[in-house]
Design a protein around this motif. Structure first.
Motif, PDB file in Angstrom:
ATOM      1  N   SER A 140      -9.299  -7.593  -8.658  1.00 42.53           N
ATOM      2  CA  SER A 140      -7.833  -7.883  -8.257  1.00 42.53           C
ATOM      3  C   SER A 140      -7.432  -7.865  -6.892  1.00 42.53           C
ATOM      4  CB  SER A 140      -6.958  -7.174  -9.082  1.00 42.53           C
ATOM      5  OG  SER A 140      -7.041  -7.252 -10.450  1.00 42.53           O
ATOM      6  N   MET A 141      -8.250  -6.586  -6.198  1.00 44.87           N
ATOM      7  CA  MET A 141      -7.992  -6.426  -4.826  1.00 44.87           C
ATOM      8  C   MET A 141      -8.565  -7.420  -3.922  1.00 44.87           C
ATOM      9  SD  MET A 141      -8.259  -2.577  -5.000  1.00 44.87           S
ATOM     10  CE  MET A 141      -8.263  -1.954  -3.236  1.00 44.87           C
ATOM     11  N   TRP A 143       0.038  -6.909  -0.879  1.00 43.76           N
ATOM     12  CA  TRP A 143       0.252  -7.063  -2.436  1.00 43.76           C
ATOM     13  C   TRP A 143      -1.196  -6.816  -3.014  1.00 43.76           C
ATOM     14  CZ3 TRP A 143      -2.741 -10.662  -5.340  1.00 43.76           C
ATOM     15  CH2 TRP A 143      -3.235 -11.620  -4.597  1.00 43.76           C
ATOM     16  N   ARG A 144      -2.250  -7.292  -2.331  1.00 43.53           N
ATOM     17  CA  ARG A 144      -3.625  -6.861  -3.102  1.00 43.53           C
ATOM     18  C   ARG A 144      -3.877  -5.399  -3.121  1.00 43.53           C
ATOM     19  NH1 ARG A 144      -7.074 -10.980  -3.102  1.00 43.53           N
ATOM     20  NH2 ARG A 144      -6.557 -12.929  -1.903  1.00 43.53           N
ATOM     21  N   MET A 145      -3.398  -4.465  -2.238  1.00 42.78           N
ATOM     22  CA  MET A 145      -3.746  -3.035  -2.308  1.00 42.78           C
ATOM     23  C   MET A 145      -3.094  -2.459  -3.268  1.00 42.78           C
ATOM     24  SD  MET A 145      -6.076  -2.700  -0.194  1.00 42.78           S
ATOM     25  CE  MET A 145      -5.998  -0.731  -0.589  1.00 42.78           C
ATOM     26  N   ALA A 146      -2.083  -3.182  -3.902  1.00 43.77           N
ATOM     27  CA  ALA A 146      -1.216  -2.478  -5.055  1.00 43.77           C
ATOM     28  C   ALA A 146      -2.019  -2.448  -6.313  1.00 43.77           C
ATOM     29  CB  ALA A 146      -0.075  -3.446  -5.425  1.00 43.77           C
ATOM     30  N   PHE A 147      -3.142  -3.254  -6.452  1.00 44.78           N
ATOM     31  CA  PHE A 147      -4.030  -3.081  -7.479  1.00 44.78           C
ATOM     32  C   PHE A 147      -4.917  -1.704  -7.570  1.00 44.78           C
ATOM     33  CE2 PHE A 147      -3.054  -7.564  -7.312  1.00 44.78           C
ATOM     34  CZ  PHE A 147      -2.420  -7.775  -8.672  1.00 44.78           C
ATOM     35  N   SER A 148      -4.780  -0.979  -6.558  1.00 49.36           N
ATOM     36  CA  SER A 148      -5.667   0.167  -6.355  1.00 49.36           C
ATOM     37  C   SER A 148      -5.165   1.378  -6.986  1.00 49.36           C
ATOM     38  CB  SER A 148      -5.616   0.595  -4.507  1.00 49.36           C
ATOM     39  OG  SER A 148      -4.278   0.895  -4.442  1.00 49.36           O
ATOM     40  N   ILE A 149      -3.784   1.174  -7.536  1.00 47.29           N
ATOM     41  CA  ILE A 149      -3.339   2.346  -8.409  1.00 47.29           C
ATOM     42  C   ILE A 149      -4.135   2.356  -9.635  1.00 47.29           C
ATOM     43  CG2 ILE A 149      -0.958   2.044  -7.467  1.00 47.29           C
ATOM     44  CD1 ILE A 149      -0.409   0.783 -10.660  1.00 47.29           C
ATOM     45  N   TYR A 150      -4.953   1.224 -10.097  1.00 50.01           N
ATOM     46  CA  TYR A 150      -5.909   1.526 -11.232  1.00 50.01           C
ATOM     47  C   TYR A 150      -7.014   2.015 -11.046  1.00 50.01           C
ATOM     48  CZ  TYR A 150      -2.256  -1.728 -12.912  1.00 50.01           C
ATOM     49  OH  TYR A 150      -1.172  -2.235 -13.423  1.00 50.01           O
ATOM     50  N   LEU A 151      -7.381   2.134  -9.794  1.00 52.00           N
ATOM     51  CA  LEU A 151      -8.719   3.047  -9.431  1.00 52.00           C
ATOM     52  C   LEU A 151      -8.603   4.428  -9.862  1.00 52.00           C
ATOM     53  CD1 LEU A 151      -9.592   1.401  -6.025  1.00 52.00           C
ATOM     54  CD2 LEU A 151     -10.486   0.934  -8.197  1.00 52.00           C
ATOM     55  N   GLY A 152      -7.516   4.792 -10.024  1.00 49.28           N
ATOM     56  CA  GLY A 152      -7.428   6.071 -10.779  1.00 49.28           C
ATOM     57  C   GLY A 152      -8.289   6.471 -11.915  1.00 49.28           C
TER      58      GLY A 152
END
Length: 180
Positions: free
Chosen positions: A89-90, A160-169
């Motif tokens: 996604s990122m 906006w791309r970096m917002a998907f990094s929350i799922y890397l948790g």
């Protein structure tokens, strides 16, 4: 509750953060539409809703899969799919790839979603089970609120791309020492 039991309970509760956070990235739609100007608003909004569809699909079939591969492999598979979906996604070069990535991410979350409750039921009893089920519900709410807050903060300082990094948790579970 001993230390190992406490860490196991915490791990199960951490899994509960993700299922309610799939809509947290709705704030990415304006940035996505700006970068991909030919995309319709319906398609852009689909990037937020498609994870819920694949998550629901995986919830239905997860009980059959877990019987074949086991709980631990199921959780690891789900967290790996979630992480792969987040990274894709990122880095998605097009909205089509972004939709596929978000579908993968939703499938990953759906893979372990039902285990969030069933693991508590299977591993704990009595008052400890009751407490953990209450905490599990709380962690889901925290996942939704924390995910939206996290995305908002990321969007304040990045794209906006970096917002998907929350799922890397979800990746933390892949590197935990040998737990059953």
């Amino acid at each position: 509750m001993n230390k190992k039991s406490g860490m196991m309970a915490f791990s199960i509760l951490m899994l509960s953060l993700l299922p309610m956070s799939t809509g947290a990235t709705a704030a990415t739609i304006p940035g996505l539409m700006k970068q991909f100007s030919s995309v319709s608003s319906e398609t852009a909004e689909l990037t937020v809703t498609i994870p819920s569809f694949t998550m629901a699909l995986m919830i239905v079939i997860a009980s059959f899969i877990v019987k074949r591969i086991g709980t631990k492999k199921m959780v690891l598979t789900g967290t790996a799919l979630t992480a792969v979906g987040a990274v894709l996604s990122m880095t998605a070069p097009s909205v089509s790839v972004l939709l596929i990535a978000r579908a993968i991410m939703g499938a990953g979350i759906g893979t372990f979603n039902t285990l969030c409750i069933s693991l508590i039921d299977r591993l704990y009893s009595g008052q400890q089970r009751e407490k953990l089920l209450g905490f599990q519900n709380t962690f889901q709410g925290l996942g939704a609120a924390g995910g939206a807050l996290g995305v908002g903060l990321i969007l304040m300082y990045s794209n906006w791309r970096m917002a998907f990094s929350i799922y890397l948790g979800s990746v933390w579970k892949l590197f935990k020492p040998n737990q059953n």
